[in-house]
Write a protein that holds these residues in place. Structure first.
Motif, mmCIF file in Angstrom:
data_model
loop_
_atom_site.group_PDB
_atom_site.id
_atom_site.type_symbol
_atom_site.label_atom_id
_atom_site.label_comp_id
_atom_site.label_asym_id
_atom_site.label_seq_id
_atom_site.Cartn_x
_atom_site.Cartn_y
_atom_site.Cartn_z
ATOM 1 N N UNK A 1 0.619 -1.514 0.085
ATOM 2 C CA UNK A 1 -0.157 -0.223 -0.176
ATOM 3 C C UNK A 1 0.903 1.137 -0.364
ATOM 4 N N UNK A 2 1.765 1.333 1.093
ATOM 5 C CA UNK A 2 3.018 2.823 0.975
ATOM 6 C C UNK A 2 3.472 2.985 -0.201
ATOM 7 N N UNK A 3 4.181 1.231 -1.029
ATOM 8 C CA UNK A 3 4.347 1.642 -2.283
ATOM 9 C C UNK A 3 3.564 2.577 -3.282
ATOM 10 N N UNK A 4 2.498 2.071 -3.042
ATOM 11 C CA UNK A 4 0.998 2.285 -4.333
ATOM 12 C C UNK A 4 0.730 3.543 -4.085
ATOM 13 N N UNK A 5 0.937 3.786 -3.063
ATOM 14 C CA UNK A 5 0.332 5.218 -2.533
ATOM 15 C C UNK A 5 1.397 5.942 -2.975
ATOM 16 N N UNK A 6 2.736 6.487 -2.975
ATOM 17 C CA UNK A 6 3.921 6.588 -2.913
ATOM 18 C C UNK A 6 3.983 6.739 -4.545
ATOM 19 N N UNK A 7 3.533 5.723 -5.574
ATOM 20 C CA UNK A 7 3.353 5.783 -6.584
ATOM 21 C C UNK A 7 2.368 6.753 -7.040
ATOM 22 N N UNK A 8 1.092 7.586 -6.815
ATOM 23 C CA UNK A 8 0.584 7.826 -6.816
ATOM 24 C C UNK A 8 0.913 9.174 -6.560
ATOM 25 N N UNK A 9 1.439 9.360 -5.532
ATOM 26 C CA UNK A 9 1.982 10.631 -5.514
ATOM 27 C C UNK A 9 2.831 11.578 -6.215
ATOM 28 N N UNK A 10 3.509 10.648 -6.761
ATOM 29 C CA UNK A 10 4.785 10.840 -8.210
ATOM 30 C C UNK A 10 4.052 11.252 -9.321
ATOM 31 N N UNK A 11 2.905 10.986 -9.542
ATOM 32 C CA UNK A 11 1.883 11.293 -10.903
ATOM 33 C C UNK A 11 1.221 12.456 -11.016
ATOM 34 N N UNK A 12 0.914 12.822 -9.399
ATOM 35 C CA UNK A 12 0.256 13.995 -9.178
ATOM 36 C C UNK A 12 1.139 14.768 -8.856
ATOM 37 N N UNK A 13 2.579 14.544 -8.414
ATOM 38 C CA UNK A 13 3.857 15.656 -8.585
ATOM 39 C C UNK A 13 3.999 15.940 -9.866
ATOM 40 N N UNK A 14 4.321 15.597 -10.777
ATOM 41 C CA UNK A 14 4.465 15.929 -12.051
ATOM 42 C C UNK A 14 3.284 16.050 -12.506
ATOM 43 N N UNK A 15 2.602 16.205 -12.355
ATOM 44 C CA UNK A 15 1.666 16.090 -13.606
ATOM 45 C C UNK A 15 1.265 17.810 -13.954
ATOM 46 N N UNK A 16 1.934 18.755 -13.797
ATOM 47 C CA UNK A 16 1.693 20.338 -14.339
ATOM 48 C C UNK A 16 2.906 19.396 -14.649
ATOM 49 N N UNK A 17 4.236 18.868 -15.329
ATOM 50 C CA UNK A 17 5.095 18.856 -16.161
ATOM 51 C C UNK A 17 6.496 19.485 -14.818
ATOM 52 N N UNK A 18 6.130 19.756 -13.578
ATOM 53 C CA UNK A 18 7.137 20.542 -13.163
ATOM 54 C C UNK A 18 6.993 20.271 -11.785
ATOM 55 N N UNK A 19 8.441 19.363 -10.731
ATOM 56 C CA UNK A 19 8.318 18.760 -9.809
ATOM 57 C C UNK A 19 8.484 20.055 -8.436
ATOM 58 N N UNK A 20 7.428 20.771 -7.844
ATOM 59 C CA UNK A 20 7.736 21.327 -6.931
ATOM 60 C C UNK A 20 8.502 20.104 -5.875
ATOM 61 N N UNK A 21 9.513 21.336 -4.918
ATOM 62 C CA UNK A 21 10.294 21.097 -4.035
ATOM 63 C C UNK A 21 9.080 21.380 -3.307
ATOM 64 N N UNK A 22 7.923 21.783 -3.048
ATOM 65 C CA UNK A 22 7.252 22.201 -1.351
ATOM 66 C C UNK A 22 5.828 21.091 -2.003
ATOM 67 N N UNK A 23 5.942 20.715 -3.016
ATOM 68 C CA UNK A 23 5.283 19.379 -3.489
ATOM 69 C C UNK A 23 5.681 17.800 -2.611
ATOM 70 N N UNK A 24 7.281 18.124 -3.227
ATOM 71 C CA UNK A 24 7.819 16.385 -2.963
ATOM 72 C C UNK A 24 8.198 17.128 -1.164
#
Length: 243
Positions: free
Chosen positions: A55-78
């Motif tokens: 569950x934790x790995x899949x949760x983190x995977x979905x987090x990474x998808x949302x963080x990269x959704x706008x084409x920019x990896x925000x340090x605040x989101x990380x």
């Protein structure tokens, strides 16, 4: 009641195997007679559970998808995700999760649809609602939620089989629009005071942390936050109407 009668009859006829079969058949008949919301015992038996690690790995995977959704990896989101995992699991476990995640993404591409299909088969609907809440929290952590992030979260919500009204309710907790409090309670502004009270009781019951039957601490925290948002929405409407 039928399940126990069937189990007893089965035991007398075929001993232990007969009792088990009788209980299963009787349970199925009990559920058929208890209304459309009743769940068959066979559905319960076939319902798998996802392990905390998966569950934790899949949760983190979905987090990474949302963080990269706008084409920019925000340090605040990380930082938001990292801090959330650190505060929830502790430094040692959180770092182990991150290391495992890094190894996983080296071996395969992250697919939101595949992850959600996996979770749909192994988690209850209430848990998936809290997961959606958590993803909105990530998107807002840099100060605002971008349209592309909303589109991606809506896509994930679809894969998770989240209902439209539930999606809009959670979205209203993060994206400020007119009549947000009513959207959170899933009612119109024209609703009567009695309808408002009824909606609050329904939402408070649906989003109560006790309904989130999961070992994952991150999702438990999300449930508490979401429950508070429902309470705030109700209090806001009460204040506006003088209820």
């Amino acid at each position: 009641m039928i399940r126990w009668i069937a189990a007893i009859l089965g035991y007398f006829l075929f001993r232990l195997p007969g009792a088990i079969i009788g209980f299963l058949v009787g349970s199925f008949m009990d559920n058929l007679g208890s209304g459309p919301r009743a769940r068959s015992i066979f559905e319960d038996f076939s319902r798998q559970k996802v392990s905390p690690a998966d569950f934790e790995i899949n949760l983190l995977s979905l987090c990474s998808i949302v963080i990269k959704a706008d084409g920019q990896v925000s340090q605040r989101e990380l930082d938001y995700v990292r801090q959330y995992f650190l505060s929830t699991y502790g430094k040692e476990k959180a770092n182990a999760i991150f290391r495992t995640f890094n190894e996983v993404i080296k071996k395969r591409e992250i697919s939101a649809q595949r992850i959600c299909t996996f979770l749909n088969q192994r988690t209850r609907y209430e848990v998936r609602l809290q997961l959606l809440h958590f993803l909105f929290g990530i998107a807002r952590s840099d100060g605002s939620i971008k349209p592309l992030e909303i589109d991606k979260i809506r896509e994930i919500a679809g894969y998770l089989r989240i209902g439209k009204s539930d999606y809009e309710s959670i979205k209203a907790m993060f994206v400020k629009m007119a009549d947000n409090a009513y959207k959170i309670l899933e009612i119109d502004k024209t609703a009567s005071d009695d309808e408002v009270k009824k909606a609050y009781r329904t939402m408070a019951k649906k989003y109560h942390p006790d309904r989130v039957n999961t070992e994952n601490e991150a999702i438990k925290k999300g449930a508490e936050e979401k429950f508070k948002e429902v309470q705030k929405a109700y209090e806001q409407i009460q204040s506006e109407r003088g209820m």
